[in-house]
Design a protein around this motif. Structure first.
Motif, PDB file in Angstrom:
ATOM      1  N   PRO A  76      -1.055  -2.346   5.638  1.00 19.35           N
ATOM      2  CA  PRO A  76      -1.504  -2.846   4.334  1.00 19.35           C
ATOM      3  C   PRO A  76      -1.801  -1.732   3.334  1.00 19.35           C
ATOM      4  O   PRO A  76      -1.461  -1.853   2.157  1.00 19.35           O
ATOM      5  CB  PRO A  76      -2.764  -3.645   4.679  1.00 19.35           C
ATOM      6  CG  PRO A  76      -2.526  -4.102   6.088  1.00 19.35           C
ATOM      7  CD  PRO A  76      -1.790  -2.962   6.740  1.00 19.35           C
ATOM      8  N   SER A  77      -2.388  -0.632   3.777  1.00 24.96           N
ATOM      9  CA  SER A  77      -2.718   0.454   2.854  1.00 24.96           C
ATOM     10  C   SER A  77      -1.452   1.110   2.292  1.00 24.96           C
ATOM     11  O   SER A  77      -1.395   1.450   1.105  1.00 24.96           O
ATOM     12  CB  SER A  77      -3.592   1.496   3.545  1.00 24.96           C
ATOM     13  OG  SER A  77      -2.933   2.017   4.684  1.00 24.96           O
ATOM     14  N   LYS A  78      -0.422   1.290   3.131  1.00 25.86           N
ATOM     15  CA  LYS A  78       0.835   1.877   2.651  1.00 25.86           C
ATOM     16  C   LYS A  78       1.551   0.929   1.695  1.00 25.86           C
ATOM     17  O   LYS A  78       2.091   1.345   0.675  1.00 25.86           O
ATOM     18  CB  LYS A  78       1.756   2.216   3.827  1.00 25.86           C
ATOM     19  CG  LYS A  78       1.388   3.501   4.553  1.00 25.86           C
ATOM     20  CD  LYS A  78       2.351   3.798   5.667  1.00 25.86           C
ATOM     21  CE  LYS A  78       3.694   4.217   5.119  1.00 25.86           C
ATOM     22  NZ  LYS A  78       4.658   4.609   6.156  1.00 25.86           N
ATOM     23  N   LEU A  79       1.534  -0.355   2.043  1.00 28.79           N
ATOM     24  CA  LEU A  79       2.204  -1.332   1.193  1.00 28.79           C
ATOM     25  C   LEU A  79       1.486  -1.457  -0.147  1.00 28.79           C
ATOM     26  O   LEU A  79       2.121  -1.528  -1.199  1.00 28.79           O
ATOM     27  CB  LEU A  79       2.268  -2.696   1.887  1.00 28.79           C
ATOM     28  CG  LEU A  79       3.020  -3.789   1.125  1.00 28.79           C
ATOM     29  CD1 LEU A  79       4.435  -3.355   0.780  1.00 28.79           C
ATOM     30  CD2 LEU A  79       3.031  -5.071   1.929  1.00 28.79           C
ATOM     31  N   ARG A  80       0.170  -1.451  -0.120  1.00 33.15           N
ATOM     32  CA  ARG A  80      -0.606  -1.518  -1.373  1.00 33.15           C
ATOM     33  C   ARG A  80      -0.254  -0.344  -2.280  1.00 33.15           C
ATOM     34  O   ARG A  80       0.006  -0.510  -3.471  1.00 33.15           O
ATOM     35  CB  ARG A  80      -2.100  -1.510  -1.054  1.00 33.15           C
ATOM     36  CG  ARG A  80      -2.983  -1.474  -2.283  1.00 33.15           C
ATOM     37  CD  ARG A  80      -4.455  -1.437  -1.863  1.00 33.15           C
ATOM     38  NE  ARG A  80      -5.301  -0.885  -2.868  1.00 33.15           N
ATOM     39  CZ  ARG A  80      -5.824  -1.556  -3.878  1.00 33.15           C
ATOM     40  NH1 ARG A  80      -5.588  -2.830  -4.005  1.00 33.15           N
ATOM     41  NH2 ARG A  80      -6.582  -0.968  -4.769  1.00 33.15           N
TER      42      ARG A  80
END
Length: 111
Positions: A76-80
């Motif tokens: 989720p952090s990379k996608l965000r």
């Protein structure tokens, strides 16, 4: 008003790249991720403004596929971070796309 009062909303469709019915598959030759036929048909019926081009339309053009590497392993952090970078400064383009489309569809006497 549209920008300051958040009257335009970005809608992100989270897709599954694994499991019982994946929605994207990888073309191993090109290393590109593509929508499955059923998702492509679904997007063929949906209309929106492309956040990058500002053009109103349907199909893959209205919903760019944005991922941060292999969708099966996106954190989720990379996608965000990827979404924030890919969609930076898109609001004015989206607003203009919706307004241009609405004006083009409006009868001349209503302007």
């Amino acid at each position: 008003l549209l920008l300051t009062r958040n009257k335009v909303t970005h809608i992100y469709e989270m897709i599954k790249a694994y499991g019982s019915s994946p929605q994207v598959t990888q073309d191993r030759g090109t290393k590109n991720w593509n929508r499955t036929t059923s998702i492509a048909v679904k997007h063929g019926r949906e209309y929106s403004v492309n956040p990058h081009s500002g053009k109103y339309g349907r199909g893959e053009e209205h919903a760019p596929l944005i991922h941060a590497g292999d969708p099966r392993a996106n954190l989720p952090s990379k996608l965000r971070k990827q979404l924030l970078e890919a969609l930076q400064e898109c609001d004015p383009r989206i607003v203009k796309g919706w307004l241009d489309t609405a004006l083009a569809d409006m009868p001349a006497g209503d302007l």
